[in-house]
Design an enzyme around this catalytic site. Structure first.
Site, PDB file in Angstrom:
ATOM      1  N   ASP A   1      78.719  28.754  94.247  1.00 54.17           N
ATOM      2  CA  ASP A   1      78.319  30.064  93.725  1.00 54.17           C
ATOM      3  C   ASP A   1      78.971  30.328  92.370  1.00 54.17           C
ATOM      4  O   ASP A   1      80.181  30.114  92.201  1.00 54.17           O
ATOM      5  CB  ASP A   1      78.744  31.185  94.684  1.00 54.17           C
ATOM      6  CG  ASP A   1      78.054  31.081  96.037  1.00 54.17           C
ATOM      7  OD1 ASP A   1      76.973  30.460  96.102  1.00 54.17           O
ATOM      8  OD2 ASP A   1      78.602  31.618  97.018  1.00 54.17           O
TER       9      ASP A   1
ATOM     10  N   ASP B   1      76.491  35.933  95.051  1.00 55.65           N
ATOM     11  CA  ASP B   1      76.441  36.062  96.506  1.00 55.65           C
ATOM     12  C   ASP B   1      77.475  37.057  97.031  1.00 55.65           C
ATOM     13  O   ASP B   1      78.619  37.100  96.549  1.00 55.65           O
ATOM     14  CB  ASP B   1      76.693  34.705  97.167  1.00 55.65           C
ATOM     15  CG  ASP B   1      75.445  33.836  97.193  1.00 55.65           C
ATOM     16  OD1 ASP B   1      74.463  34.187  96.520  1.00 55.65           O
ATOM     17  OD2 ASP B   1      75.475  32.790  97.877  1.00 55.65           O
TER      18      ASP B   1
ATOM     19  N   ASP C   1      74.258  26.256  94.455  1.00 58.07           N
ATOM     20  CA  ASP C   1      73.933  27.243  95.479  1.00 58.07           C
ATOM     21  C   ASP C   1      73.545  28.547  94.783  1.00 58.07           C
ATOM     22  O   ASP C   1      72.719  28.531  93.876  1.00 58.07           O
ATOM     23  CB  ASP C   1      75.109  27.427  96.436  1.00 58.07           C
ATOM     24  CG  ASP C   1      74.699  28.123  97.730  1.00 58.07           C
ATOM     25  OD1 ASP C   1      73.489  28.284  97.990  1.00 58.07           O
ATOM     26  OD2 ASP C   1      75.585  28.521  98.496  1.00 58.07           O
TER      27      ASP C   1
ATOM     28  N   ARG D   1      65.431  34.307  96.314  1.00 57.50           N
ATOM     29  CA  ARG D   1      66.643  35.110  96.427  1.00 57.50           C
ATOM     30  C   ARG D   1      66.928  35.862  95.126  1.00 57.50           C
ATOM     31  O   ARG D   1      67.938  35.638  94.466  1.00 57.50           O
ATOM     32  CB  ARG D   1      67.846  34.259  96.822  1.00 57.50           C
ATOM     33  CG  ARG D   1      67.669  33.527  98.126  1.00 57.50           C
ATOM     34  CD  ARG D   1      68.941  32.828  98.566  1.00 57.50           C
ATOM     35  NE  ARG D   1      68.742  32.111  99.818  1.00 57.50           N
ATOM     36  CZ  ARG D   1      69.695  31.460 100.473  1.00 57.50           C
ATOM     37  NH1 ARG D   1      70.921  31.420  99.976  1.00 57.50           N
ATOM     38  NH2 ARG D   1      69.431  30.838 101.609  1.00 57.50           N
TER      39      ARG D   1
END
Length: 517
Positions: free
Chosen positions: A161, A194, A190, A243
């Site tokens: 992340d 997040d 990734d 996302r």
């Protein structure tokens, strides 16, 4: 001349040695504004987000120096402002130990701490090194780029992340940052942004998220519903598979964002999440809103959005797009005040304001980008970063010390040169590659300077906020706005930096003159 303050000794003197060798400079300044502007959105709730306001300001040029600054504090909650410049990478990011920190190598670790601001000065790039926020509160991250953070391959950092938050995180404002990858999960990356395991009261504003398989998520699984109260506004999501963001439970406010080339899905509200989605501009994308890849529905309230060349797949099973004509299926109450730009102007406003090194410009809520007010410091003593308002006074008397000196900078626009600020001509000039940047004058030996005359060439953008910095120590000599003569206490140095932190358009510096008196 102002000198760095002493570094508090940690176990075995490790922090002192690191401060001297790994790029940490403590600036002798009183309480200062932690970051330009103030936290908005949900980060302004729950008591607000002020970061390191009121604390010491230090300059860090390595990841180890960032960790050292955290470890040098009197406690894990002592406010601190860490100004970052240069490139942070695995080679200069080591673990540092101390009672006020809990760090690790190869990642910027903000763990079990509070009251911290990390703000980029000039160009600040975290290259393959992620920022991990865990069991922390009241954090500001502003004006930095984080890129190519991997969870597999080499090197790895932060679980892949760019910025990741988890485990009881509260009140984080991430503003004017650029988060980017170079591919998706198969290439080792990734999420860009997040939040999981009870993370709440977060705002992501005026930022760019691009070139990634995953933009970011709230909640790590369908059962992780303890997160929420997150605001996303004036961001640009570009070249993202999905996302943008993924919401599992909680409440999100998503407004005035520009979405371009979302390849699989966009805002994925699921597992009981509620999102207020208003005045966004969706362009050249697919399934930009709905519940995807689960049978656990989420909800949305929509208004004022523009769908430009957006395609929608058919509804079936765990694929439930909100379009082709999205309508609200819930209502969401927003507890703070905010101003909405019309969706039609969002692409242009976001283009001018979002991302690192864009001058920290913001929208006024009427589709007009605004430069932030200059950050100034008190002027009670020569060591307090005096605020200097440049004047239109005649050129100072004496010799222009810049003639015969050297020059460098953070970047240069096409057709311009650093040396043009030293050639005595107003017809040649230096420009940064964007609206902000640094231009420096340097000498082979220490030179005493007390005045700088910033002379602009015609046809350029107006200089907004700036800082004058002693490159030798990192001490801020003066701050202000505009061009003209800047006076400050006589200082002996080998290099002086004129840092433009905001401007209208691209400025043109014809001459950066320096004088002893």
């Amino acid at each position: 001349m102002r000198r760095p303050v002493a570094v508090r000794t940690l176990a075995a003197g490790a922090a002192t040695a690191l401060a001297a060798t790994m790029g940490l400079t403590a600036l002798a300044m009183p309480a200062a504004q932690a970051a330009t502007g103030s936290a908005n959105g949900f980060a302004s709730s729950n008591g607000g987000t002020t970061g390191g306001a009121g604390g010491q300001t230090v300059r860090a040029t390595s990841g180890t120096a960032i960790h050292t600054a955290l470890c040098n504090r009197a406690s894990s909650s002592t406010p601190i402002i860490i100004e970052v410049s240069g490139t942070i990478n695995h080679g200069n990011t080591a673990k540092v130990s101390g009672p006020s920190c809990n760090t690790a190598a190869g990642v910027i670790e903000l763990k079990q701490i509070s009251n911290v601001t990390i703000v980029g000065v000039g160009s600040a790039v975290f290259d393959q090194v992620g920022i991990h926020i865990r069991e922390a509160s009241n954090i500001i991250i502003q004006n930095v780029t984080v890129k190519n953070v991997k969870k597999s391959g080499s090197p790895t950092s932060n679980g892949g992340d760019a910025i990741g938050m988890e485990s009881g995180v509260r009140n984080v404002w991430v503003d004017h940052v650029t988060l980017e990858a170079s591919g998706g999960e198969s290439e080792g990356f990734d999420g860009l942004f997040d939040m999981k395991d009870n993370t709440q009261y977060v705002t992501l504003s005026y930022s760019i998220l691009r070139n990634s398989g995953r933009g970011g998520l709230i909640g790590s699984s369908e059962s992780d519903r303890s997160n929420g109260f997150v605001t996303f506004h004036h961001n640009r999501y570009e070249n993202i598979d999905s996302r943008a963001p993924l919401l599992r439970g909680g409440v999100a406010h998503i407004y005035n964002n520009h979405y371009v080339n979302l390849r699989e899905s966009g805002i994925n509200s699921r597992a009981g999440a509620k999102a207020k989605v208003e005045n966004n501009y969706f362009e050249d994308s697919k399934d930009v809103l709905g519940t995807f890849y689960t049978d656990q529905a989420g909800y949305w309230q929509v208004a004022g959005n523009i769908f430009d060349n957006v395609t929608w797949s058919s509804r079936s099973g765990d694929n439930q797009p909100a379009g082709p004509n999205p309508t609200s299926n819930t209502t969401v109450s927003i507890p703070y005040s905010y101003s909405l730009d019309g969706a039609s102007c969002v692409p242009d406003v976001v283009r001018q304001t979002a991302g690192a090194n864009t001058g920290l410009r913001v929208s006024n809520g009427s589709c007009t980008p605004q430069s932030p007010p200059p950050t100034t410091s008190p002027t009670s003593s020569p060591t307090s970063n005096p605020t200097s308002t440049p004047t239109a006074n005649p050129t100072p008397g004496g010799t222009n010390l810049s003639l015969g000196a050297g020059a460098d900078g953070s970047s240069k626009g096409s057709g311009t040169s650093y040396g043009n600020v030293l050639d005595g001509s107003l017809s040649t000039y230096w420009s940064p590659s964007g609206s902000t940047g640094r231009i420096s004058v340097k000498w082979d030996s220490a030179t005493t300077v007390s005045k700088v005359n910033v002379r602009e060439a015609s046809g350029g953008g107006a200089i907004g906020a700036w800082r004058l910095v002693n490159n030798d120590t990192g001490a801020v000599l003066a701050t202000g706005s505009g061009s003209g003569v800047i006076s400050f206490p006589s200082t002996s140095l080998k290099k002086i930096n004129f840092e433009i932190t905001s401007a209208t358009g691209t400025p043109r510096i014809a001459e950066l003159e320096t004088y002893a008196g």
